[in-house]
Design a protein around this motif. Sequence first.
Motif: not given
Length: 233
Positions: A132-140, A143-148, A115-117
């Motif tokens: 980086l702030e967005v990726l940190k919130e998404l990981k919380n 998990g690893e569904l939405y990554r860099r 998937r891609v967003v």
Amino acid sequence: MCRQRSGHPYSYLEIALITLLVLMTAVTVALLVLHFVTGESSSSNDYGEPSPTQKPTTTAGSENYLLGVGRADCTGPVAEIPLMGYANPDQVGGGLLTRLYSRAFIVAEPNDSRRVVFVSIDIGMVSQRLRLEVLKELKNKYGELYRRDNVILSGTHTHSGPGGYFQYTLFWITSKGLIKPNLNAIVNGIVKSIDIAHQNMKRGRLFLNRGTVENSQINRKPLLISPESSIRT
């Protein structure tokens, strides 16, 4: 006294350099002609004016995609905040004309293997600190569904949105430092738009179309707007 050359008026080195220059000029001209000829051909074939009756084309197998869309408000402080893009600390917001939004689009395989967003945000551009702030919130949250490697953040390049969300010194100078309330508003808006898109994912189709957008990009041409009628957001 000057020593006269004997034999040829040019030395062998000069002849070699002249020959090389002529060859390079000929090759350059040939490449330029080839570039413009092929460029005009591809432009006329691929980017021609669309027919009024032209219908959007469907990508192969697109009916098997899972699609999700979401929009969320990412408006931060609206007054006395330096605007992003003018590089002028005195160019500050004086109120609210329209709200700023984050728009998220998720495309996933039906078996959820990939998937891609893609997120389009009403800001000047995306900073590394913001990403980086967005990726940190998404990981919380996920998990690893939405990554860099599958999250794409893009700014609409508006010059009428607040600044102060960069980590670079040069941007800090013009935006008077890091403006945490604005950074938080943008991060929260992006994450919320992704949340909405994630919750609304359904099977759907993708369409491709092209056209011309008239009378756009006026925010980069302030001379077109009289000072009396201009409103800074």
